[in-house]
Design an enzyme around this catalytic site. Structure first.
Site, PDB file in Angstrom:
ATOM      1  CG  ASP A  52      -1.898   1.206   1.178  1.00  0.00           C
ATOM      2  OD1 ASP A  52      -2.378   1.571   0.088  1.00  0.00           O
ATOM      3  OD2 ASP A  52      -2.133   1.785   2.239  1.00  0.00           O
ATOM      4  CB  SER A  91      -7.522  -2.778 -13.337  1.00  0.00           C
ATOM      5  OG  SER A  91      -7.584  -1.566 -12.644  1.00  0.00           O
ATOM      6  CG  LEU A  97      -4.296  -6.005  -4.037  1.00  0.00           C
ATOM      7  CD1 LEU A  97      -4.442  -5.015  -5.192  1.00  0.00           C
ATOM      8  CD2 LEU A  97      -4.431  -7.441  -4.530  1.00  0.00           C
ATOM      9  CB  CYS A 105     -21.244  -3.827 -15.485  1.00  0.00           C
ATOM     10  SG  CYS A 105     -21.750  -3.374 -13.811  1.00  0.00           S
ATOM     11  CB  CYS A 143     -18.595   1.114  -9.650  1.00  0.00           C
ATOM     12  SG  CYS A 143     -17.684   0.958 -11.210  1.00  0.00           S
ATOM     13  CB  CYS A 166     -16.562   5.389   0.562  1.00  0.00           C
ATOM     14  SG  CYS A 166     -18.105   5.330  -0.378  1.00  0.00           S
ATOM     15  CG  ASP A 167     -16.830  -0.604   2.042  1.00  0.00           C
ATOM     16  OD1 ASP A 167     -15.693  -0.752   1.563  1.00  0.00           O
ATOM     17  OD2 ASP A 167     -17.078  -0.760   3.247  1.00  0.00           O
ATOM     18  CB  CYS A 195     -18.919  -4.548  -7.817  1.00  0.00           C
ATOM     19  SG  CYS A 195     -18.034  -5.561  -9.022  1.00  0.00           S
ATOM     20  CE  LYS A 244      -8.536  13.694  20.281  1.00  0.00           C
ATOM     21  NZ  LYS A 244      -8.937  13.791  21.685  1.00  0.00           N
TER      22      LYS A 244
END
EC number: 1.17.99.6
Length: 381
Positions: A136, A154, A171, A193, A196, A242-243, A249, A299
Protein backbone atom coordinates in the site's frame (compact mmCIF):
# COMPACT_ATOMS: atom_id res chain seq x y z
CA UNK A 1 13.12 -21.65 -18.93
CA UNK A 2 15.33 -21.94 -15.85
CA UNK A 3 14.36 -25.31 -14.31
CA UNK A 4 15.61 -24.32 -10.84
CA UNK A 5 13.55 -21.13 -10.88
CA UNK A 6 10.51 -23.04 -12.14
CA UNK A 7 10.86 -25.47 -9.22
CA UNK A 8 11.33 -22.58 -6.77
CA UNK A 9 8.19 -20.92 -8.12
CA UNK A 10 6.18 -24.08 -7.46
CA UNK A 11 7.64 -24.29 -3.94
CA UNK A 12 6.77 -20.64 -3.25
CA UNK A 13 3.18 -21.20 -4.42
CA UNK A 14 2.84 -24.24 -2.13
CA UNK A 15 4.37 -22.37 0.82
CA UNK A 16 2.13 -19.36 0.24
CA UNK A 17 -0.90 -21.59 0.73
CA UNK A 18 0.59 -23.01 3.93
CA UNK A 19 0.93 -19.53 5.47
CA UNK A 20 -2.54 -18.35 4.48
CA UNK A 21 -1.95 -16.34 1.32
CA UNK A 22 -5.15 -16.65 -0.70
CA UNK A 23 -3.76 -15.74 -4.14
CA UNK A 24 -0.27 -15.42 -5.51
CA UNK A 25 0.92 -14.39 -8.94
CA UNK A 26 4.20 -13.72 -10.72
CA UNK A 27 4.92 -10.83 -13.08
CA UNK A 28 7.85 -9.42 -14.99
CA UNK A 29 9.64 -6.42 -13.50
CA UNK A 30 9.52 -4.42 -16.70
CA UNK A 31 8.50 -0.78 -16.75
CA UNK A 32 4.74 -0.18 -16.38
CA UNK A 33 4.50 1.94 -19.52
CA UNK A 34 0.70 2.09 -19.68
CA UNK A 35 0.49 3.07 -16.03
CA UNK A 36 3.09 5.78 -16.56
CA UNK A 37 0.85 7.52 -19.08
CA UNK A 38 -2.25 7.16 -16.88
CA UNK A 39 -0.39 8.65 -13.92
CA UNK A 40 0.71 11.61 -16.04
CA UNK A 41 -2.93 12.24 -16.93
CA UNK A 42 -3.88 11.94 -13.25
CA UNK A 43 -1.27 14.50 -12.26
CA UNK A 44 -2.15 16.90 -15.07
CA UNK A 45 -5.83 16.79 -14.09
CA UNK A 46 -5.11 17.16 -10.38
CA UNK A 47 -6.74 13.81 -9.60
CA UNK A 48 -4.07 12.53 -7.18
CA UNK A 49 -4.72 12.52 -3.43
CA UNK A 50 -1.23 13.45 -2.25
CA UNK A 51 -0.96 10.27 -0.18
CA UNK A 52 0.72 8.37 -3.04
CA UNK A 53 4.34 8.53 -4.23
CA UNK A 54 4.62 11.63 -6.45
CA UNK A 55 7.58 10.44 -8.56
CA UNK A 56 6.05 8.67 -11.57
CA UNK A 57 9.35 7.01 -12.46
CA UNK A 58 9.57 5.36 -9.02
CA UNK A 59 5.95 4.21 -9.32
CA UNK A 60 6.47 2.58 -12.70
CA UNK A 61 10.08 1.34 -12.88
CA UNK A 62 10.83 -1.52 -10.45
CA UNK A 63 14.52 -1.42 -11.42
CA UNK A 64 14.83 1.94 -9.65
CA UNK A 65 13.62 0.30 -6.43
CA UNK A 66 15.68 -2.90 -6.71
CA UNK A 67 18.62 -2.90 -9.13
CA UNK A 68 18.58 -5.81 -11.61
CA UNK A 69 14.95 -6.53 -10.78
CA UNK A 70 13.62 -9.45 -12.81
CA UNK A 71 10.25 -10.38 -11.30
CA UNK A 72 7.51 -9.20 -8.97
CA UNK A 73 5.57 -11.60 -6.76
CA UNK A 74 2.05 -10.34 -6.04
CA UNK A 75 -0.09 -11.60 -3.17
CA UNK A 76 -3.72 -11.14 -2.18
CA UNK A 77 -5.60 -11.91 1.03
CA UNK A 78 -9.39 -11.97 1.13
CA UNK A 79 -11.20 -9.99 3.83
CA UNK A 80 -14.79 -10.23 5.15
CA UNK A 81 -17.59 -8.19 3.61
CA UNK A 82 -20.38 -9.01 6.09
CA UNK A 83 -20.48 -7.81 9.68
CA UNK A 84 -21.81 -10.53 11.97
CA UNK A 85 -23.96 -9.43 14.91
CA UNK A 86 -23.91 -5.81 13.74
CA UNK A 87 -25.23 -3.47 16.46
CA UNK A 88 -28.26 -1.42 15.53
CA UNK A 89 -28.18 2.34 15.28
CA UNK A 90 -30.96 3.73 17.49
CA UNK A 91 -32.45 7.19 17.82
CA UNK A 92 -30.71 7.61 21.18
CA UNK A 93 -27.42 6.07 20.05
CA UNK A 94 -26.63 6.70 16.41
CA UNK A 95 -23.65 4.84 14.99
CA UNK A 96 -21.00 5.46 12.37
CA UNK A 97 -19.21 2.91 10.20
CA UNK A 98 -15.65 2.12 9.18
CA UNK A 99 -15.19 0.68 5.69
CA UNK A 100 -14.55 -3.04 5.26
CA UNK A 101 -10.87 -2.53 4.46
CA UNK A 102 -10.47 -1.20 8.01
CA UNK A 103 -12.02 -4.17 9.77
CA UNK A 104 -9.83 -6.29 12.03
CA UNK A 105 -6.10 -5.81 12.54
CA UNK A 106 -4.46 -3.25 10.26
CA UNK A 107 -3.91 -5.14 7.00
CA UNK A 108 -0.50 -3.51 6.45
CA UNK A 109 0.83 -5.55 9.38
CA UNK A 110 -0.82 -8.76 8.21
CA UNK A 111 0.47 -8.61 4.63
CA UNK A 112 3.95 -7.42 5.63
CA UNK A 113 4.21 -10.45 7.91
CA UNK A 114 3.22 -12.77 5.04
CA UNK A 115 5.79 -11.13 2.75
CA UNK A 116 8.49 -11.43 5.42
CA UNK A 117 7.76 -15.15 5.66
CA UNK A 118 7.99 -15.46 1.89
CA UNK A 119 11.29 -13.58 1.88
CA UNK A 120 12.76 -15.90 4.53
CA UNK A 121 11.52 -18.96 2.61
CA UNK A 122 13.16 -17.75 -0.62
CA UNK A 123 16.38 -16.73 1.15
CA UNK A 124 16.78 -20.23 2.59
CA UNK A 125 16.67 -21.71 -0.91
CA UNK A 126 18.51 -18.94 -2.75
CA UNK A 127 20.82 -17.07 -0.35
CA UNK A 128 21.94 -14.55 -2.97
CA UNK A 129 18.36 -13.50 -3.75
CA UNK A 130 17.56 -9.79 -3.50
CA UNK A 131 14.03 -8.79 -2.46
CA UNK A 132 12.06 -5.64 -1.68
CA UNK A 133 8.51 -5.96 -0.37
CA UNK A 134 5.79 -3.33 -0.01
CA UNK A 135 2.14 -2.99 0.97
CA UNK A 136 0.00 0.00 0.00
CA UNK A 137 2.46 2.71 1.07
CA UNK A 138 5.27 1.56 -1.25
CA UNK A 139 6.23 3.24 -4.49
CA UNK A 140 4.68 0.72 -6.86
CA UNK A 141 0.98 0.58 -7.66
CA UNK A 142 -0.36 -2.54 -5.92
CA UNK A 143 -3.17 -2.65 -8.42
CA UNK A 144 -0.94 -2.49 -11.50
CA UNK A 145 1.29 -5.26 -10.15
CA UNK A 146 -1.68 -7.49 -9.22
CA UNK A 147 -3.19 -6.96 -12.66
CA UNK A 148 0.03 -7.90 -14.45
CA UNK A 149 0.50 -10.93 -12.20
CA UNK A 150 -2.96 -12.34 -12.97
CA UNK A 151 -4.39 -11.81 -9.46
CA UNK A 152 -7.44 -10.09 -10.97
CA UNK A 153 -8.47 -7.47 -13.48
CA UNK A 154 -8.59 -3.76 -12.82
CA UNK A 155 -12.25 -2.88 -12.47
CA UNK A 156 -14.04 0.31 -13.39
CA UNK A 157 -14.23 1.00 -9.65
CA UNK A 158 -10.40 1.22 -9.61
CA UNK A 159 -10.14 -1.95 -7.54
CA UNK A 160 -8.61 -5.31 -8.44
CA UNK A 161 -11.45 -7.78 -8.95
CA UNK A 162 -10.63 -11.44 -8.49
CA UNK A 163 -12.79 -14.29 -9.81
CA UNK A 164 -12.76 -15.96 -6.37
CA UNK A 165 -13.04 -13.13 -3.86
CA UNK A 166 -14.39 -10.21 -5.85
CA UNK A 167 -12.65 -6.96 -4.95
CA UNK A 168 -12.56 -7.71 -1.22
CA UNK A 169 -8.81 -8.41 -1.21
CA UNK A 170 -5.74 -6.76 0.27
CA UNK A 171 -2.72 -6.55 -2.02
CA UNK A 172 1.02 -6.63 -1.54
CA UNK A 173 4.08 -7.36 -3.64
CA UNK A 174 7.75 -8.29 -3.62
CA UNK A 175 10.32 -7.25 -6.23
CA UNK A 176 13.14 -9.75 -6.70
CA UNK A 177 16.19 -10.34 -8.89
CA UNK A 178 15.04 -13.92 -9.54
CA UNK A 179 13.65 -14.46 -13.04
CA UNK A 180 10.37 -16.31 -12.62
CA UNK A 181 8.09 -17.29 -15.48
CA UNK A 182 5.33 -14.65 -15.45
CA UNK A 183 1.66 -15.55 -15.10
CA UNK A 184 -0.97 -14.43 -17.57
CA UNK A 185 -3.13 -11.38 -16.80
CA UNK A 186 -6.88 -12.02 -16.57
CA UNK A 187 -9.41 -10.77 -19.05
CA UNK A 188 -11.39 -7.71 -17.99
CA UNK A 189 -14.85 -8.92 -17.03
CA UNK A 190 -16.57 -5.58 -16.32
CA UNK A 191 -18.01 -5.46 -19.82
CA UNK A 192 -20.76 -2.89 -20.25
CA UNK A 193 -21.54 -2.74 -16.52
CA UNK A 194 -21.14 0.82 -15.26
CA UNK A 195 -22.89 0.62 -11.87
CA UNK A 196 -19.96 1.79 -9.78
CA UNK A 197 -19.49 4.90 -11.92
CA UNK A 198 -23.20 5.68 -11.87
CA UNK A 199 -23.71 5.39 -8.10
CA UNK A 200 -20.49 6.99 -6.80
CA UNK A 201 -21.86 9.50 -4.25
CA UNK A 202 -19.58 12.35 -5.30
CA UNK A 203 -18.92 11.55 -8.96
CA UNK A 204 -15.30 10.73 -8.08
CA UNK A 205 -15.25 7.95 -10.69
CA UNK A 206 -14.82 10.26 -13.65
CA UNK A 207 -15.15 7.26 -15.95
CA UNK A 208 -14.49 3.55 -15.66
CA UNK A 209 -11.00 3.08 -14.24
CA UNK A 210 -10.31 6.78 -13.65
CA UNK A 211 -10.70 8.28 -10.19
CA UNK A 212 -10.54 11.89 -9.06
CA UNK A 213 -9.14 11.13 -5.60
CA UNK A 214 -9.98 14.60 -4.30
CA UNK A 215 -13.69 13.85 -4.69
CA UNK A 216 -13.53 10.28 -3.37
CA UNK A 217 -15.23 9.83 0.01
CA UNK A 218 -12.57 7.30 1.01
CA UNK A 219 -10.00 10.10 0.65
CA UNK A 220 -12.20 12.87 2.04
CA UNK A 221 -12.81 10.97 5.29
CA UNK A 222 -9.03 10.93 5.85
CA UNK A 223 -8.45 14.67 5.45
CA UNK A 224 -7.95 16.76 8.58
CA UNK A 225 -9.28 20.18 7.62
CA UNK A 226 -12.75 21.54 7.00
CA UNK A 227 -14.63 19.43 4.48
CA UNK A 228 -15.99 21.36 1.51
CA UNK A 229 -19.69 21.98 2.10
CA UNK A 230 -20.69 20.18 -1.10
CA UNK A 231 -19.34 16.90 0.31
CA UNK A 232 -20.61 17.13 3.91
CA UNK A 233 -24.04 15.74 3.13
CA UNK A 234 -22.47 12.97 1.01
CA UNK A 235 -20.51 11.46 3.89
CA UNK A 236 -23.59 9.96 5.55
CA UNK A 237 -22.50 8.01 8.62
CA UNK A 238 -19.10 7.04 7.21
CA UNK A 239 -16.27 7.58 9.68
CA UNK A 240 -13.51 6.19 7.48
CA UNK A 241 -13.53 5.03 3.88
CA UNK A 242 -16.35 4.20 1.49
CA UNK A 243 -17.55 0.87 0.10
CA UNK A 244 -20.25 2.00 -2.32
CA UNK A 245 -18.36 1.18 -5.52
CA UNK A 246 -17.67 -2.30 -4.14
CA UNK A 247 -21.09 -3.12 -2.72
CA UNK A 248 -22.85 -2.35 -6.03
CA UNK A 249 -20.42 -4.45 -8.07
CA UNK A 250 -22.11 -7.61 -9.43
CA UNK A 251 -18.81 -9.48 -9.02
CA UNK A 252 -19.12 -8.96 -5.25
CA UNK A 253 -22.65 -10.29 -4.93
CA UNK A 254 -22.73 -12.96 -2.22
CA UNK A 255 -18.97 -12.69 -1.66
CA UNK A 256 -18.02 -12.96 2.02
CA UNK A 257 -14.90 -14.79 3.17
CA UNK A 258 -13.80 -15.22 6.77
CA UNK A 259 -10.42 -16.91 6.23
CA UNK A 260 -8.24 -14.96 8.65
CA UNK A 261 -9.20 -14.60 12.32
CA UNK A 262 -7.13 -11.41 12.67
CA UNK A 263 -9.34 -9.76 10.05
CA UNK A 264 -12.57 -10.41 11.93
CA UNK A 265 -14.17 -7.11 12.91
CA UNK A 266 -15.22 -6.14 16.41
CA UNK A 267 -18.74 -4.75 15.78
CA UNK A 268 -18.41 -2.13 18.54
CA UNK A 269 -15.18 -0.82 16.98
CA UNK A 270 -16.13 -0.78 13.30
CA UNK A 271 -19.68 0.43 13.94
CA UNK A 272 -19.20 2.64 17.02
CA UNK A 273 -21.62 4.97 18.77
CA UNK A 274 -21.10 8.51 17.54
CA UNK A 275 -21.54 10.65 20.65
CA UNK A 276 -18.76 9.02 22.71
CA UNK A 277 -16.35 9.71 19.82
CA UNK A 278 -16.80 13.46 20.29
CA UNK A 279 -15.02 13.53 23.63
CA UNK A 280 -12.70 10.52 23.37
CA UNK A 281 -9.16 11.24 24.61
CA UNK A 282 -6.03 10.52 22.58
CA UNK A 283 -5.17 7.63 24.88
CA UNK A 284 -8.67 6.15 24.69
CA UNK A 285 -8.68 6.50 20.90
CA UNK A 286 -5.34 4.74 20.57
CA UNK A 287 -6.34 1.96 22.98
CA UNK A 288 -9.65 1.35 21.24
CA UNK A 289 -8.98 2.02 17.57
CA UNK A 290 -5.18 1.91 17.26
CA UNK A 291 -5.08 -1.61 15.87
CA UNK A 292 -7.26 -0.85 12.82
CA UNK A 293 -6.01 0.83 9.65
CA UNK A 294 -8.71 3.51 9.90
CA UNK A 295 -6.91 5.08 12.86
CA UNK A 296 -3.74 6.02 10.99
CA UNK A 297 -4.63 9.71 10.67
CA UNK A 298 -5.47 10.05 14.34
CA UNK A 299 -8.75 10.94 16.02
CA UNK A 300 -9.38 14.39 14.51
CA UNK A 301 -10.76 13.25 11.11
CA UNK A 302 -12.85 10.56 12.81
CA UNK A 303 -14.32 13.12 15.22
CA UNK A 304 -15.06 15.59 12.43
CA UNK A 305 -16.75 12.79 10.46
CA UNK A 306 -18.72 11.77 13.56
CA UNK A 307 -20.06 15.34 13.80
CA UNK A 308 -21.07 15.20 10.12
CA UNK A 309 -22.77 11.85 10.74
CA UNK A 310 -24.70 13.36 13.67
CA UNK A 311 -25.79 16.17 11.33
CA UNK A 312 -26.79 13.55 8.73
CA UNK A 313 -29.06 11.90 11.30
CA UNK A 314 -30.24 15.30 12.59
CA UNK A 315 -29.63 13.84 16.02
CA UNK A 316 -31.08 16.31 18.52
CA UNK A 317 -29.84 14.23 21.46
CA UNK A 318 -26.27 15.24 20.49
CA UNK A 319 -26.94 19.00 20.69
CA UNK A 320 -25.47 19.35 24.23
CA UNK A 321 -22.31 17.56 23.05
CA UNK A 322 -21.95 19.85 20.02
CA UNK A 323 -22.44 22.96 22.15
CA UNK A 324 -19.81 21.67 24.56
CA UNK A 325 -17.35 21.21 21.67
CA UNK A 326 -17.99 24.76 20.47
CA UNK A 327 -17.35 26.06 23.97
CA UNK A 328 -14.28 24.07 24.96
CA UNK A 329 -12.57 22.35 22.02
CA UNK A 330 -9.32 24.03 20.99
CA UNK A 331 -9.48 22.85 17.36
CA UNK A 332 -11.17 25.22 14.87
CA UNK A 333 -12.21 22.35 12.57
CA UNK A 334 -14.13 20.69 15.38
CA UNK A 335 -15.74 23.90 16.61
CA UNK A 336 -16.68 25.03 13.13
CA UNK A 337 -18.04 21.67 12.00
CA UNK A 338 -20.10 21.53 15.20
CA UNK A 339 -21.59 24.95 14.39
CA UNK A 340 -22.52 23.79 10.89
CA UNK A 341 -24.00 20.56 12.32
CA UNK A 342 -26.20 22.52 14.73
CA UNK A 343 -27.59 24.45 11.80
CA UNK A 344 -28.16 21.23 9.88
CA UNK A 345 -29.99 19.62 12.80
CA UNK A 346 -32.30 22.60 12.71
CA UNK A 347 -33.28 23.00 16.36
CA UNK A 348 -34.20 26.69 16.78
CA UNK A 349 -33.34 26.65 20.47
CA UNK A 350 -29.64 26.59 19.47
CA UNK A 351 -29.86 29.90 17.58
CA UNK A 352 -29.12 32.02 20.64
CA UNK A 353 -26.13 29.86 21.54
CA UNK A 354 -24.68 30.20 18.05
CA UNK A 355 -25.14 33.96 18.14
CA UNK A 356 -23.40 34.07 21.52
CA UNK A 357 -20.50 31.98 20.22
CA UNK A 358 -20.20 34.36 17.28
CA UNK A 359 -19.49 37.20 19.72
CA UNK A 360 -16.51 35.45 21.32
CA UNK A 361 -15.08 33.31 18.48
CA UNK A 362 -11.79 34.57 17.06
CA UNK A 363 -11.13 32.13 14.21
CA UNK A 364 -12.36 33.37 10.83
CA UNK A 365 -13.10 29.89 9.48
CA UNK A 366 -15.16 29.05 12.55
CA UNK A 367 -17.04 32.35 12.28
CA UNK A 368 -17.92 31.44 8.70
CA UNK A 369 -19.29 28.10 9.86
CA UNK A 370 -21.30 29.78 12.63
CA UNK A 371 -22.83 32.07 10.01
CA UNK A 372 -23.68 29.04 7.91
CA UNK A 373 -25.30 27.37 10.89
CA UNK A 374 -27.34 30.47 11.71
CA UNK A 375 -28.42 30.82 8.08
CA UNK A 376 -29.66 27.22 8.02
CA UNK A 377 -31.63 27.77 11.22
CA UNK A 378 -33.22 30.89 9.76
CA UNK A 379 -33.97 29.10 6.51
CA UNK A 380 -31.68 31.33 4.52
CA UNK A 381 -29.73 28.49 2.89
Amino acid sequence: MNIANHKLKEEIIAFSKEIGIDKIGFASAGVFTGLKERLRVQQENGYQSGFEESDIELRTNPDLLLPRAKSIIAIALAYPSKLKDAPRSTREDRRGIFCRASWGVDYHHILRDKLRQLEAFIKERQPDALMKSMVDTGELSDRAVAERAGIGWSGKNCAIITPEFGSYVYLGEMITNIAFEPDQPLEDNCGTCNKCVEVCPTGALVQGGQLDSNKCIAFLTQTKGFLAEEYRTKIGNRLYGCDTCQTVCPENKGVDFHLHPEMEPDPEIVKPKLKPLLTISNREFKDRFGMISGSWRGKKPIQRNAILAIAHYKDKTAIPDLLELMKNDSRPVIRGTSAWALGKIGEMSTLEALENFKEIEQDEDVLLEIDRGISMLLGES
